[in-house]
Enzyme design. Structure first.
Site, PDB file in Angstrom:
ATOM      1  N   GLY A   9       0.836  -1.211   0.000  1.00 28.36           N
ATOM      2  CA  GLY A   9       0.000   0.000   0.000  1.00 28.36           C
ATOM      3  C   GLY A   9       0.862   1.249   0.000  1.00 28.36           C
ATOM      4  O   GLY A   9       0.536   2.247   0.642  1.00 28.36           O
ATOM      5  N   GLY A  12      -0.262   5.259  -1.134  1.00 33.19           N
ATOM      6  CA  GLY A  12      -1.251   6.061  -0.427  1.00 33.19           C
ATOM      7  C   GLY A  12      -0.648   7.286   0.238  1.00 33.19           C
ATOM      8  O   GLY A  12       0.527   7.618   0.026  1.00 33.19           O
ATOM      9  N   GLN A  13      -1.487   7.947   1.071  1.00 39.85           N
ATOM     10  CA  GLN A  13      -1.071   9.204   1.698  1.00 39.85           C
ATOM     11  C   GLN A  13       0.182   9.005   2.552  1.00 39.85           C
ATOM     12  O   GLN A  13       1.136   9.775   2.454  1.00 39.85           O
ATOM     13  CB  GLN A  13      -2.215   9.760   2.568  1.00 39.85           C
ATOM     14  CG  GLN A  13      -1.918  11.160   3.093  1.00 39.85           C
ATOM     15  CD  GLN A  13      -2.833  11.595   4.238  1.00 39.85           C
ATOM     16  OE1 GLN A  13      -3.605  10.810   4.782  1.00 39.85           O
ATOM     17  NE2 GLN A  13      -2.740  12.868   4.598  1.00 39.85           N
ATOM     18  N   ASP A  35       1.872  -1.793  -4.426  1.00 38.22           N
ATOM     19  CA  ASP A  35       0.483  -1.351  -4.287  1.00 38.22           C
ATOM     20  C   ASP A  35      -0.315  -2.068  -5.372  1.00 38.22           C
ATOM     21  O   ASP A  35       0.277  -2.660  -6.275  1.00 38.22           O
ATOM     22  CB  ASP A  35       0.400   0.189  -4.450  1.00 38.22           C
ATOM     23  CG  ASP A  35      -0.836   0.794  -3.787  1.00 38.22           C
ATOM     24  OD1 ASP A  35      -1.948   0.532  -4.265  1.00 38.22           O
ATOM     25  OD2 ASP A  35      -0.685   1.530  -2.788  1.00 38.22           O
ATOM     26  N   ILE A  36      -1.662  -1.956  -5.282  1.00 34.88           N
ATOM     27  CA  ILE A  36      -2.470  -2.514  -6.382  1.00 34.88           C
ATOM     28  C   ILE A  36      -2.607  -1.513  -7.526  1.00 34.88           C
ATOM     29  O   ILE A  36      -3.242  -1.793  -8.526  1.00 34.88           O
ATOM     30  CB  ILE A  36      -3.889  -2.948  -5.936  1.00 34.88           C
ATOM     31  CG1 ILE A  36      -4.497  -1.895  -5.019  1.00 34.88           C
ATOM     32  CG2 ILE A  36      -3.884  -4.312  -5.277  1.00 34.88           C
ATOM     33  CD1 ILE A  36      -5.989  -2.029  -4.869  1.00 34.88           C
ATOM     34  N   ARG A  37      -2.047  -0.308  -7.334  1.00 34.89           N
ATOM     35  CA  ARG A  37      -2.099   0.704  -8.405  1.00 34.89           C
ATOM     36  C   ARG A  37      -0.744   1.391  -8.507  1.00 34.89           C
ATOM     37  O   ARG A  37       0.071   1.323  -7.571  1.00 34.89           O
ATOM     38  CB  ARG A  37      -3.184   1.740  -8.111  1.00 34.89           C
ATOM     39  CG  ARG A  37      -2.914   2.489  -6.815  1.00 34.89           C
ATOM     40  CD  ARG A  37      -3.996   3.496  -6.494  1.00 34.89           C
ATOM     41  NE  ARG A  37      -3.825   4.055  -5.150  1.00 34.89           N
ATOM     42  CZ  ARG A  37      -3.511   5.325  -4.899  1.00 34.89           C
ATOM     43  NH1 ARG A  37      -3.313   6.180  -5.855  1.00 34.89           N
ATOM     44  NH2 ARG A  37      -3.374   5.735  -3.650  1.00 34.89           N
ATOM     45  N   ASP A  53      -1.110  -7.314  -4.600  1.00 33.63           N
ATOM     46  CA  ASP A  53      -2.329  -7.291  -3.792  1.00 33.63           C
ATOM     47  C   ASP A  53      -2.004  -7.849  -2.401  1.00 33.63           C
ATOM     48  O   ASP A  53      -1.658  -9.031  -2.264  1.00 33.63           O
ATOM     49  CB  ASP A  53      -3.402  -8.143  -4.492  1.00 33.63           C
ATOM     50  CG  ASP A  53      -4.707  -8.195  -3.703  1.00 33.63           C
ATOM     51  OD1 ASP A  53      -4.756  -7.675  -2.571  1.00 33.63           O
ATOM     52  OD2 ASP A  53      -5.673  -8.770  -4.231  1.00 33.63           O
ATOM     53  N   TYR A 143     -14.384   0.528  10.279  1.00 41.26           N
ATOM     54  CA  TYR A 143     -12.939   0.749  10.294  1.00 41.26           C
ATOM     55  C   TYR A 143     -12.373   0.551  11.708  1.00 41.26           C
ATOM     56  O   TYR A 143     -11.378  -0.156  11.892  1.00 41.26           O
ATOM     57  CB  TYR A 143     -12.693   2.179   9.814  1.00 41.26           C
ATOM     58  CG  TYR A 143     -11.280   2.663   9.833  1.00 41.26           C
ATOM     59  CD1 TYR A 143     -10.323   2.163   8.949  1.00 41.26           C
ATOM     60  CD2 TYR A 143     -10.884   3.686  10.704  1.00 41.26           C
ATOM     61  CE1 TYR A 143      -9.025   2.654   8.947  1.00 41.26           C
ATOM     62  CE2 TYR A 143      -9.605   4.182  10.701  1.00 41.26           C
ATOM     63  CZ  TYR A 143      -8.669   3.672   9.820  1.00 41.26           C
ATOM     64  OH  TYR A 143      -7.391   4.164   9.811  1.00 41.26           O
ATOM     65  N   LYS A 147      -9.665  -2.162  13.137  1.00 35.56           N
ATOM     66  CA  LYS A 147      -8.393  -1.768  13.774  1.00 35.56           C
ATOM     67  C   LYS A 147      -8.282  -2.373  15.180  1.00 35.56           C
ATOM     68  O   LYS A 147      -7.207  -2.814  15.596  1.00 35.56           O
ATOM     69  CB  LYS A 147      -8.270  -0.243  13.841  1.00 35.56           C
ATOM     70  CG  LYS A 147      -8.033   0.427  12.488  1.00 35.56           C
ATOM     71  CD  LYS A 147      -6.701   0.026  11.874  1.00 35.56           C
ATOM     72  CE  LYS A 147      -6.412   0.764  10.589  1.00 35.56           C
ATOM     73  NZ  LYS A 147      -5.219   0.255   9.895  1.00 35.56           N
TER      74      LYS A 147
HETATM   75  N1  LIG Z   1      -4.135   8.908   6.870  1.00 36.16           N
HETATM   76  C1  LIG Z   1      -4.571   8.953   8.117  1.00 36.16           C
HETATM   77  O1  LIG Z   1      -4.972  10.017   8.605  1.00 36.16           O
HETATM   78  C2  LIG Z   1      -4.520   7.697   8.968  1.00 36.16           C
HETATM   79  C3  LIG Z   1      -4.873   7.785  10.319  1.00 36.16           C
HETATM   80  C4  LIG Z   1      -4.862   6.628  11.106  1.00 36.16           C
HETATM   81  C5  LIG Z   1      -4.440   5.422  10.565  1.00 36.16           C
HETATM   82  N2  LIG Z   1      -4.106   5.356   9.242  1.00 36.16           N
HETATM   83  C6  LIG Z   1      -3.713   4.042   8.711  1.00 36.16           C
HETATM   84  O2  LIG Z   1      -2.480   4.129   8.003  1.00 36.16           O
HETATM   85  C7  LIG Z   1      -2.493   3.207   6.918  1.00 36.16           C
HETATM   86  C8  LIG Z   1      -2.226   3.938   5.607  1.00 36.16           C
HETATM   87  O3  LIG Z   1      -3.198   4.941   5.451  1.00 36.16           O
HETATM   88  P1  LIG Z   1      -3.205   5.987   4.240  1.00 36.16           P
HETATM   89  O4  LIG Z   1      -3.807   7.227   4.761  1.00 36.16           O
HETATM   90  O5  LIG Z   1      -1.880   6.034   3.592  1.00 36.16           O
HETATM   91  O6  LIG Z   1      -4.290   5.282   3.294  1.00 36.16           O
HETATM   92  P2  LIG Z   1      -4.515   5.511   1.716  1.00 36.16           P
HETATM   93  O7  LIG Z   1      -5.935   5.143   1.445  1.00 36.16           O
HETATM   94  O8  LIG Z   1      -4.036   6.862   1.318  1.00 36.16           O
HETATM   95  O9  LIG Z   1      -3.549   4.426   1.081  1.00 36.16           O
HETATM   96  C9  LIG Z   1      -3.822   3.057   1.116  1.00 36.16           C
HETATM   97  C10 LIG Z   1      -3.140   2.421  -0.077  1.00 36.16           C
HETATM   98  O10 LIG Z   1      -3.423   1.034  -0.057  1.00 36.16           O
HETATM   99  C11 LIG Z   1      -3.626   0.618  -1.393  1.00 36.16           C
HETATM  100  N3  LIG Z   1      -4.384  -0.635  -1.420  1.00 36.16           N
HETATM  101  C12 LIG Z   1      -5.718  -0.809  -1.317  1.00 36.16           C
HETATM  102  N4  LIG Z   1      -6.023  -2.120  -1.403  1.00 36.16           N
HETATM  103  C13 LIG Z   1      -4.849  -2.780  -1.574  1.00 36.16           C
HETATM  104  C14 LIG Z   1      -4.508  -4.148  -1.717  1.00 36.16           C
HETATM  105  N5  LIG Z   1      -5.439  -5.110  -1.727  1.00 36.16           N
HETATM  106  N6  LIG Z   1      -3.198  -4.451  -1.861  1.00 36.16           N
HETATM  107  C15 LIG Z   1      -2.246  -3.497  -1.868  1.00 36.16           C
HETATM  108  N7  LIG Z   1      -2.509  -2.186  -1.739  1.00 36.16           N
HETATM  109  C16 LIG Z   1      -3.803  -1.841  -1.590  1.00 36.16           C
HETATM  110  C17 LIG Z   1      -4.347   1.766  -2.071  1.00 36.16           C
HETATM  111  O11 LIG Z   1      -4.216   1.711  -3.480  1.00 36.16           O
HETATM  112  C18 LIG Z   1      -3.636   2.958  -1.434  1.00 36.16           C
HETATM  113  O12 LIG Z   1      -2.551   3.388  -2.215  1.00 36.16           O
HETATM  114  C19 LIG Z   1      -3.856   2.506   6.963  1.00 36.16           C
HETATM  115  O13 LIG Z   1      -3.740   1.325   7.715  1.00 36.16           O
HETATM  116  C20 LIG Z   1      -4.702   3.485   7.714  1.00 36.16           C
HETATM  117  O14 LIG Z   1      -5.768   2.851   8.361  1.00 36.16           O
HETATM  118  C21 LIG Z   1      -4.143   6.454   8.437  1.00 36.16           C
END
Ligand SMILES: NC(=O)c1ccc[n+]([C@@H]2O[C@H](COP(=O)([O-])OP(=O)(O)OC[C@H]3O[C@@H](n4cnc5c(N)ncnc54)[C@H](O)[C@@H]3O)[C@@H](O)[C@H]2O)c1
Length: 313
Positions: A9, A12-13, A35-37, A53, A143, A147
Protein backbone atom coordinates in the site's frame (compact mmCIF):
# COMPACT_ATOMS: atom_id res chain seq x y z
CA UNK A 1 23.94 -3.53 7.97
CA UNK A 2 21.28 -2.66 5.42
CA UNK A 3 17.97 -4.46 5.53
CA UNK A 4 15.39 -5.03 2.81
CA UNK A 5 11.94 -3.58 3.47
CA UNK A 6 8.66 -4.19 1.63
CA UNK A 7 5.89 -1.59 1.84
CA UNK A 8 2.37 -2.83 1.02
CA UNK A 9 0.00 0.00 0.00
CA UNK A 10 2.98 2.27 -0.72
CA UNK A 11 1.10 4.63 -3.07
CA UNK A 12 -1.25 6.06 -0.43
CA UNK A 13 -1.07 9.20 1.70
CA UNK A 14 1.35 7.75 4.27
CA UNK A 15 3.00 5.05 2.13
CA UNK A 16 4.36 7.52 -0.41
CA UNK A 17 6.21 9.65 2.14
CA UNK A 18 7.19 6.62 4.22
CA UNK A 19 8.76 4.93 1.19
CA UNK A 20 10.77 8.03 0.30
CA UNK A 21 11.94 8.41 3.92
CA UNK A 22 12.96 4.73 4.13
CA UNK A 23 14.82 4.98 0.80
CA UNK A 24 16.71 7.97 2.15
CA UNK A 25 17.60 6.09 5.34
CA UNK A 26 18.44 2.60 4.01
CA UNK A 27 19.25 3.15 0.32
CA UNK A 28 16.71 3.17 -2.51
CA UNK A 29 17.43 -0.33 -3.84
CA UNK A 30 16.64 -1.91 -0.42
CA UNK A 31 13.12 -0.49 -0.22
CA UNK A 32 10.49 -2.29 -2.30
CA UNK A 33 7.35 -0.21 -2.79
CA UNK A 34 4.17 -2.07 -3.77
CA UNK A 35 0.48 -1.35 -4.29
CA UNK A 36 -2.47 -2.51 -6.38
CA UNK A 37 -2.10 0.70 -8.41
CA UNK A 38 0.71 2.82 -9.82
CA UNK A 39 1.87 5.67 -7.60
CA UNK A 40 3.40 9.07 -8.21
CA UNK A 41 6.45 9.18 -10.44
CA UNK A 42 8.85 10.13 -7.64
CA UNK A 43 7.77 6.95 -5.85
CA UNK A 44 7.85 4.43 -8.71
CA UNK A 45 10.97 5.89 -10.33
CA UNK A 46 13.08 6.26 -7.17
CA UNK A 47 13.46 2.52 -6.42
CA UNK A 48 11.95 -0.96 -6.92
CA UNK A 49 8.16 -1.07 -7.40
CA UNK A 50 5.83 -4.10 -7.64
CA UNK A 51 2.12 -4.27 -8.44
CA UNK A 52 0.96 -6.44 -5.53
CA UNK A 53 -2.33 -7.29 -3.79
CA UNK A 54 -1.76 -7.40 -0.02
CA UNK A 55 -4.67 -9.84 0.40
CA UNK A 56 -2.99 -12.43 -1.87
CA UNK A 57 -0.73 -14.47 0.45
CA UNK A 58 1.15 -16.35 -2.30
CA UNK A 59 1.85 -13.17 -4.25
CA UNK A 60 3.19 -11.36 -1.17
CA UNK A 61 5.26 -14.43 -0.21
CA UNK A 62 6.77 -14.54 -3.73
CA UNK A 63 7.94 -10.93 -3.46
CA UNK A 64 9.28 -11.56 0.07
CA UNK A 65 11.31 -14.55 -1.18
CA UNK A 66 12.46 -12.88 -4.39
CA UNK A 67 13.91 -9.79 -2.68
CA UNK A 68 14.83 -11.57 0.60
CA UNK A 69 12.67 -9.12 2.53
CA UNK A 70 13.45 -8.59 6.26
CA UNK A 71 10.63 -6.25 7.25
CA UNK A 72 7.12 -5.40 6.02
CA UNK A 73 5.29 -2.11 6.57
CA UNK A 74 1.60 -2.82 5.89
CA UNK A 75 -0.06 0.44 4.80
CA UNK A 76 -2.85 -1.03 2.62
CA UNK A 77 -6.29 -0.53 4.21
CA UNK A 78 -9.73 0.89 3.60
CA UNK A 79 -10.16 4.07 5.66
CA UNK A 80 -13.00 5.17 7.96
CA UNK A 81 -15.37 7.07 5.64
CA UNK A 82 -15.04 4.63 2.70
CA UNK A 83 -15.33 1.58 4.97
CA UNK A 84 -18.79 2.72 6.14
CA UNK A 85 -19.92 2.36 2.51
CA UNK A 86 -18.28 -1.04 1.85
CA UNK A 87 -18.20 -2.88 5.22
CA UNK A 88 -17.47 -6.39 3.89
CA UNK A 89 -14.73 -5.22 1.51
CA UNK A 90 -13.17 -3.14 4.29
CA UNK A 91 -13.13 -6.09 6.70
CA UNK A 92 -11.67 -8.37 4.04
CA UNK A 93 -8.87 -5.97 3.09
CA UNK A 94 -8.02 -4.73 6.59
CA UNK A 95 -7.98 -8.16 8.23
CA UNK A 96 -6.67 -10.50 5.51
CA UNK A 97 -3.72 -8.28 4.62
CA UNK A 98 -2.78 -8.22 8.33
CA UNK A 99 -3.08 -12.00 8.73
CA UNK A 100 -0.89 -12.50 5.64
CA UNK A 101 1.87 -10.36 7.08
CA UNK A 102 1.60 -11.75 10.63
CA UNK A 103 1.71 -15.31 9.25
CA UNK A 104 4.82 -14.56 7.18
CA UNK A 105 6.46 -13.34 10.41
CA UNK A 106 5.19 -16.36 12.37
CA UNK A 107 6.78 -18.62 9.74
CA UNK A 108 10.04 -16.64 10.14
CA UNK A 109 10.00 -15.53 6.49
CA UNK A 110 10.31 -11.93 7.72
CA UNK A 111 11.73 -10.55 10.97
CA UNK A 112 9.66 -7.50 11.78
CA UNK A 113 6.28 -5.93 10.98
CA UNK A 114 4.91 -2.40 11.14
CA UNK A 115 1.11 -2.12 11.06
CA UNK A 116 -0.71 1.14 11.79
CA UNK A 117 -3.76 1.33 14.01
CA UNK A 118 -5.84 4.47 14.53
CA UNK A 119 -7.64 6.62 17.09
CA UNK A 120 -10.73 4.97 15.52
CA UNK A 121 -10.21 2.01 17.90
CA UNK A 122 -11.90 4.22 20.51
CA UNK A 123 -15.66 4.79 20.57
CA UNK A 124 -18.43 6.84 22.13
CA UNK A 125 -17.96 5.26 25.59
CA UNK A 126 -14.23 6.07 25.72
CA UNK A 127 -13.18 9.09 27.85
CA UNK A 128 -12.79 11.85 25.24
CA UNK A 129 -10.11 14.01 26.84
CA UNK A 130 -6.55 12.83 27.14
CA UNK A 131 -7.66 9.27 26.27
CA UNK A 132 -5.34 6.84 28.12
CA UNK A 133 -3.29 4.08 26.49
CA UNK A 134 -5.56 1.50 28.10
CA UNK A 135 -9.18 2.56 28.06
CA UNK A 136 -12.71 1.51 27.12
CA UNK A 137 -12.69 0.49 23.45
CA UNK A 138 -16.13 0.07 21.89
CA UNK A 139 -15.61 1.40 18.34
CA UNK A 140 -18.81 2.11 16.41
CA UNK A 141 -17.36 2.17 12.87
CA UNK A 142 -16.43 -0.71 10.54
CA UNK A 143 -12.94 0.75 10.29
CA UNK A 144 -12.57 1.05 14.09
CA UNK A 145 -13.77 -2.52 14.62
CA UNK A 146 -11.18 -3.78 12.11
CA UNK A 147 -8.39 -1.77 13.77
CA UNK A 148 -9.34 -2.97 17.26
CA UNK A 149 -9.44 -6.58 16.09
CA UNK A 150 -6.11 -6.02 14.34
CA UNK A 151 -4.55 -4.74 17.56
CA UNK A 152 -5.67 -7.82 19.46
CA UNK A 153 -4.22 -10.10 16.75
CA UNK A 154 -0.90 -8.22 16.82
CA UNK A 155 -0.67 -8.63 20.61
CA UNK A 156 -1.66 -12.31 20.25
CA UNK A 157 0.94 -13.09 17.58
CA UNK A 158 3.59 -11.38 19.71
CA UNK A 159 2.64 -13.30 22.87
CA UNK A 160 2.02 -16.70 21.28
CA UNK A 161 4.56 -16.80 18.46
CA UNK A 162 7.11 -14.14 19.40
CA UNK A 163 6.32 -12.05 16.30
CA UNK A 164 8.07 -8.65 16.44
CA UNK A 165 5.10 -6.51 15.36
CA UNK A 166 5.01 -2.80 16.20
CA UNK A 167 2.17 -0.33 15.87
CA UNK A 168 0.96 3.21 16.58
CA UNK A 169 -2.55 4.62 16.68
CA UNK A 170 -2.14 7.45 14.19
CA UNK A 171 -4.38 10.48 14.64
CA UNK A 172 -5.63 12.32 11.51
CA UNK A 173 -2.63 12.98 9.29
CA UNK A 174 -1.98 16.23 7.43
CA UNK A 175 0.29 16.32 4.37
CA UNK A 176 0.70 18.30 1.16
CA UNK A 177 2.72 15.86 -0.98
CA UNK A 178 -0.06 13.24 -1.30
CA UNK A 179 -3.84 13.36 -0.95
CA UNK A 180 -5.70 11.56 1.84
CA UNK A 181 -7.52 8.32 1.04
CA UNK A 182 -11.10 8.51 2.38
CA UNK A 183 -10.85 9.22 6.13
CA UNK A 184 -12.90 11.40 8.49
CA UNK A 185 -10.02 13.82 9.09
CA UNK A 186 -9.44 14.47 5.35
CA UNK A 187 -11.00 17.94 5.76
CA UNK A 188 -7.81 19.09 7.50
CA UNK A 189 -5.89 18.56 4.23
CA UNK A 190 -8.59 19.66 1.78
CA UNK A 191 -9.07 22.95 3.62
CA UNK A 192 -5.53 24.09 2.70
CA UNK A 193 -6.01 23.13 -0.97
CA UNK A 194 -9.29 25.10 -1.13
CA UNK A 195 -7.88 28.05 0.85
CA UNK A 196 -5.27 28.53 -1.87
CA UNK A 197 -7.39 27.67 -4.93
CA UNK A 198 -10.75 29.27 -3.97
CA UNK A 199 -10.26 31.31 -0.79
CA UNK A 200 -13.16 29.46 0.85
CA UNK A 201 -14.04 25.99 2.15
CA UNK A 202 -17.23 24.10 2.96
CA UNK A 203 -16.42 21.74 5.86
CA UNK A 204 -18.16 18.36 6.31
CA UNK A 205 -17.70 18.57 10.10
CA UNK A 206 -19.19 21.10 12.54
CA UNK A 207 -17.07 24.07 13.57
CA UNK A 208 -16.45 22.84 17.13
CA UNK A 209 -15.56 19.18 16.37
CA UNK A 210 -12.22 18.69 18.08
CA UNK A 211 -10.03 15.81 16.84
CA UNK A 212 -6.44 14.66 17.39
CA UNK A 213 -4.21 15.45 14.38
CA UNK A 214 -0.55 15.23 13.33
CA UNK A 215 1.65 16.63 10.56
CA UNK A 216 3.00 13.90 8.26
CA UNK A 217 6.66 14.57 9.05
CA UNK A 218 5.99 13.79 12.73
CA UNK A 219 4.07 10.61 11.78
CA UNK A 220 6.89 9.32 9.57
CA UNK A 221 9.52 10.09 12.22
CA UNK A 222 7.42 8.32 14.88
CA UNK A 223 7.18 5.26 12.62
CA UNK A 224 10.93 5.13 11.96
CA UNK A 225 11.78 5.72 15.64
CA UNK A 226 9.42 2.99 16.84
CA UNK A 227 10.83 0.52 14.31
CA UNK A 228 14.43 1.37 15.24
CA UNK A 229 14.06 1.08 19.02
CA UNK A 230 15.40 -1.90 20.96
CA UNK A 231 12.58 -4.49 21.38
CA UNK A 232 13.28 -4.53 25.13
CA UNK A 233 11.98 -0.94 25.35
CA UNK A 234 8.50 -1.90 24.15
CA UNK A 235 5.78 -2.54 26.73
CA UNK A 236 2.84 -2.27 24.29
CA UNK A 237 2.40 -4.84 21.51
CA UNK A 238 -1.14 -3.91 20.57
CA UNK A 239 -0.61 -0.30 19.47
CA UNK A 240 0.83 2.88 21.03
CA UNK A 241 -1.23 6.04 21.56
CA UNK A 242 0.42 8.84 19.58
CA UNK A 243 -0.36 12.56 19.74
CA UNK A 244 0.79 15.95 18.50
CA UNK A 245 -2.11 18.46 18.50
CA UNK A 246 -5.91 18.68 18.63
CA UNK A 247 -8.01 21.35 16.93
CA UNK A 248 -11.48 22.15 15.57
CA UNK A 249 -12.40 23.25 12.01
CA UNK A 250 -12.92 26.80 13.38
CA UNK A 251 -9.39 26.81 14.83
CA UNK A 252 -7.70 25.53 11.65
CA UNK A 253 -9.65 28.18 9.68
CA UNK A 254 -8.38 30.86 12.09
CA UNK A 255 -4.78 29.66 11.68
CA UNK A 256 -5.17 29.88 7.87
CA UNK A 257 -6.58 33.42 8.20
CA UNK A 258 -3.35 34.48 9.93
CA UNK A 259 -1.68 33.97 6.52
CA UNK A 260 -4.72 34.45 4.22
CA UNK A 261 -6.96 37.04 5.98
CA UNK A 262 -9.72 36.82 3.32
CA UNK A 263 -10.25 33.04 3.79
CA UNK A 264 -13.82 32.02 4.69
CA UNK A 265 -15.29 28.73 5.93
CA UNK A 266 -18.86 27.38 6.00
CA UNK A 267 -20.18 24.16 7.56
CA UNK A 268 -22.29 21.38 6.00
CA UNK A 269 -21.89 18.31 8.27
CA UNK A 270 -22.53 14.95 6.56
CA UNK A 271 -22.32 11.26 7.61
CA UNK A 272 -18.72 11.78 8.72
CA UNK A 273 -19.91 13.96 11.64
CA UNK A 274 -21.26 10.84 13.40
CA UNK A 275 -17.89 9.11 12.99
CA UNK A 276 -15.99 12.14 14.30
CA UNK A 277 -18.36 12.44 17.29
CA UNK A 278 -17.46 8.88 18.34
CA UNK A 279 -13.70 9.58 18.51
CA UNK A 280 -11.54 11.14 21.27
CA UNK A 281 -10.73 14.85 21.31
CA UNK A 282 -7.21 14.42 22.66
CA UNK A 283 -4.85 11.52 23.32
CA UNK A 284 -2.47 10.69 26.18
CA UNK A 285 0.72 9.42 24.52
CA UNK A 286 2.90 9.33 27.65
CA UNK A 287 3.66 5.62 27.18
CA UNK A 288 5.19 6.22 23.72
CA UNK A 289 7.21 9.08 25.20
CA UNK A 290 8.46 6.91 28.06
CA UNK A 291 9.15 3.71 26.11
CA UNK A 292 10.81 4.99 22.94
CA UNK A 293 11.29 8.71 23.44
CA UNK A 294 8.47 9.98 21.22
CA UNK A 295 8.19 13.80 21.01
CA UNK A 296 6.12 15.70 18.39
CA UNK A 297 7.55 18.77 16.65
CA UNK A 298 4.62 20.27 14.73
CA UNK A 299 1.77 22.26 16.30
CA UNK A 300 -1.13 23.80 14.32
CA UNK A 301 0.70 27.05 13.54
CA UNK A 302 3.79 25.28 12.20
CA UNK A 303 1.62 22.81 10.24
CA UNK A 304 -0.32 25.65 8.59
CA UNK A 305 2.90 27.40 7.51
CA UNK A 306 4.30 24.15 6.06
CA UNK A 307 1.04 23.29 4.26
CA UNK A 308 0.54 26.71 2.67
CA UNK A 309 4.21 26.95 1.66
CA UNK A 310 4.30 23.37 0.32
CA UNK A 311 1.08 23.65 -1.68
CA UNK A 312 1.94 27.13 -2.89
CA UNK A 313 5.12 25.88 -4.62
N1 LIG B 1 -4.13 8.91 6.87
C1 LIG B 1 -4.57 8.95 8.12
O1 LIG B 1 -4.97 10.02 8.61
C2 LIG B 1 -4.52 7.70 8.97
C3 LIG B 1 -4.87 7.78 10.32
C4 LIG B 1 -4.86 6.63 11.11
C5 LIG B 1 -4.44 5.42 10.56
N2 LIG B 1 -4.11 5.36 9.24
C6 LIG B 1 -3.71 4.04 8.71
O2 LIG B 1 -2.48 4.13 8.00
C7 LIG B 1 -2.49 3.21 6.92
C8 LIG B 1 -2.23 3.94 5.61
O3 LIG B 1 -3.20 4.94 5.45
P1 LIG B 1 -3.20 5.99 4.24
O4 LIG B 1 -3.81 7.23 4.76
O5 LIG B 1 -1.88 6.03 3.59
O6 LIG B 1 -4.29 5.28 3.29
P2 LIG B 1 -4.51 5.51 1.72
O7 LIG B 1 -5.93 5.14 1.45
O8 LIG B 1 -4.04 6.86 1.32
O9 LIG B 1 -3.55 4.43 1.08
C9 LIG B 1 -3.82 3.06 1.12
C10 LIG B 1 -3.14 2.42 -0.08
O10 LIG B 1 -3.42 1.03 -0.06
C11 LIG B 1 -3.63 0.62 -1.39
N3 LIG B 1 -4.38 -0.63 -1.42
C12 LIG B 1 -5.72 -0.81 -1.32
N4 LIG B 1 -6.02 -2.12 -1.40
C13 LIG B 1 -4.85 -2.78 -1.57
C14 LIG B 1 -4.51 -4.15 -1.72
N5 LIG B 1 -5.44 -5.11 -1.73
N6 LIG B 1 -3.20 -4.45 -1.86
C15 LIG B 1 -2.25 -3.50 -1.87
N7 LIG B 1 -2.51 -2.19 -1.74
C16 LIG B 1 -3.80 -1.84 -1.59
C17 LIG B 1 -4.35 1.77 -2.07
O11 LIG B 1 -4.22 1.71 -3.48
C18 LIG B 1 -3.64 2.96 -1.43
O12 LIG B 1 -2.55 3.39 -2.21
C19 LIG B 1 -3.86 2.51 6.96
O13 LIG B 1 -3.74 1.33 7.71
C20 LIG B 1 -4.70 3.49 7.71
O14 LIG B 1 -5.77 2.85 8.36
C21 LIG B 1 -4.14 6.45 8.44
Amino acid sequence: MNKTILILGACGQIGTELTLALRQKYGASNIIASDIREGTENLTASGPFELLDATNYEAVEDVVMHYEVDEIYLMAAMLSATAEKFPARAWNLNMNSLFNVLNLAKEKKIEKVFWPSSIAVFGPTTPKQHTPQHSIMEPSTVYGISKQAGERWCAYYHQKYGVDVRSVRYPGLISWKTLPGGGTTDYAVDIYHKALSKGSYSCFLKEDTRLPMMYMEDAIRATLELMATDPGNLTVRSSYNLAAMSFTPAEIAQSIRERLPEFTISYAPDFRQVIADSWPESIDDSRAKKDWGWEPEYDLRKTTLEMLDGLGK
